[in-house]
Design an enzyme around this catalytic site. Structure first.
Site, PDB file in Angstrom:
ATOM      1  N   ARG A  36      22.443  60.037  31.507  1.00 14.18           N
ATOM      2  CA  ARG A  36      23.248  59.179  30.630  1.00 14.18           C
ATOM      3  C   ARG A  36      23.462  59.813  29.256  1.00 14.18           C
ATOM      4  NH1 ARG A  36      20.887  53.161  32.239  1.00 14.18           N
ATOM      5  NH2 ARG A  36      22.134  52.948  34.135  1.00 14.18           N
ATOM      6  N   GLY A 354      22.885  51.678  40.672  1.00 15.86           N
ATOM      7  CA  GLY A 354      21.704  52.475  40.368  1.00 15.86           C
ATOM      8  C   GLY A 354      21.052  53.140  41.554  1.00 15.86           C
ATOM      9  N   GLY A 377      25.851  47.286  37.640  1.00 14.12           N
ATOM     10  CA  GLY A 377      26.415  45.939  37.636  1.00 14.12           C
ATOM     11  C   GLY A 377      27.845  45.923  37.154  1.00 14.12           C
TER      12      GLY A 377
END
Length: 397
Positions: A36, A354, A377
């Site tokens: 990330r 994930g 999500g």
């Protein structure tokens, strides 16, 4: 969905408040997966190269509105500075005097990271006063945290009500383009692969994809609810009894809309997931009463791979089995390899969620996927056709 992007914004001399997703795993105070952080580099490098001052803000973990040292972003600032190749100042709070002092000390081309937003309960409550305090640190706002775009928090939605310019960073732009492209103009045939434990978390996306995809592949524990709805014997496998009628109706709707609906024909079953011994290969609807299915079987893996081999577009969310526990990782690996092979032949592939992202990375196949979504999500809600508050709040192009 046309939104203003970072390339539409004058950054030179500006305090650029950037929402990033630095919710990364830490192991003894060190970042153990920098995926990330690397994903945010293009946006931050653009800001500092243009002479802006990058003021980065993120959450980490779930401190539930309390200051908890184990959730501090300080070690993340050190690791991001290494990746960026220049110092990243750290503010020991995200608002107030400590934050203001660090921001005021920045020069054009500098960067800083604010402390965990979720140390303040007002962040998740989208409290206007807290949003104003965050906004006071910047002149313009860039959202590059797609993984948090489905939440209307102070740092994703509230600040846009205060700052005059709100635009998407490069990562956010890439997510919107890839996911939006899947729904708006997919290359045919469009194959969606959905897995994971429960049907309840995927019902809305299944409903939205029916009629849009040509083939819907269902794996993972959620498959057993569909199999039992068709009178299959699933032994001790995971099932959501209250959704059997819904699952049955979903399959009927798929047939009416012309969507091919693929369920496992066989599975790898065992009495104990953690001590499986030699798992048995059994029919997915003929599992003995003392066993449970923990992965798709070899026939299913071949059938799923065949369906993927001719795909023009692929969306994958959720593993095919309990991939964290060998030997129940085989089905997920075979499907991942099939997605990679289809991509090599020209398919556009997007992996979101994930667990499926973790599986692809664990298996060393990430570079064979067109796009790996950083938002689990958020990517699911986007594919459900929902409006994401963090995206909707950005200025229209």
């Amino acid at each position: 969905m046309k939104k203003k992007t970072i390339d539409d914004v004058v950054l030179a001399g500006k305090r650029v408040l950037v929402r990033v997703d630095f919710n990364v795993p830490l192991d003894n105070g060190r970042v153990s997966d920098d995926t990330r952080l690397r994903a945010s580099l293009p946006t931050v490098k653009k800001i500092v190269a243009d002479g802006g001052r990058a003021i980065l803000m993120s959450h980490l973990g779930r401190p539930k509105g309390q200051v908890k040292p184990e959730f501090s972003l300080k070690p993340v600032a050190a690791e991001f500075a290494r990746l960026l190749g220049k110092p990243v100042a750290f503010a020991e709070d995200c608002i107030g005097a400590k934050a203001k002092s660090v921001v005021d000390g920045l020069k054009n081309g500098d960067a800083c990271l604010l402390e965990n937003l979720r140390f303040h309960p007002e962040e998740e409550k989208n409290e206007p006063g807290f949003a104003r305090e965050l906004a006071s640190l910047g002149d313009v706002y860039i959202n590059d945290a797609f993984g948090s775009a489905h939440r209307a928090h102070a740092s994703t939605e509230g600040v846009t009500r205060v700052l005059p310019v709100s635009a998407a960073g490069y990562l956010m732009q890439k997510e919107i383009e890839y996911l939006g492209g899947l729904l708006a103009h997919p290359k045919r045939p469009f194959v969606a692969v959905l897995g994971g434990a429960k049907v309840s978390g995927k019902l809305e996306v299944i409903g939205h994809l029916l009629g849009k995809v040509d083939t819907l592949i269902i794996g993972g524990g959620m498959a057993f609810t569909f199999i039992k709805s068709q009178s299959g014997q699933i032994g001790r496998s995971l099932v959501e009894e209250d959704l059997l009628d819904t699952a049955r109706q979903t399959m009927t709707d798929a047939a009416k809309r012309g969507t091919k609906f693929l369920l496992p024909s066989d599975c790898m079953a065992a009495a104990d997931m953690k001590n499986p011994g030699q798992p048995a290969t059994v029919g997915a609807g003929k599992i003995p009463s003392d066993l449970a299915g923990f992965d798709i079987g070899p026939d299913t893996a071949r059938a799923f791979s065949e369906a993927l081999s001719g795909a023009g577009t692929i969306f994958w969310n959720g593993p095919m089995g309990v991939f964290e526990v060998p030997p129940f990782d085989k089905g997920t690996k075979i499907v991942a390899e099939a997605v990679g092979a289809a991509t090599a032949k020209g398919a556009v592939s997007v992996v979101g969620g994930g667990d499926s992202v973790a599986a692809v990375q664990k298996m060393g196949l990430a570079d064979r996927i067109s796009h790996i979504s950083t938002g689990g999500g958020a990517s699911l809600e986007f594919m459900e056709g929902k409006v994401l508050p963090g995206v909707a709040a950005l200025n229209d192009a």
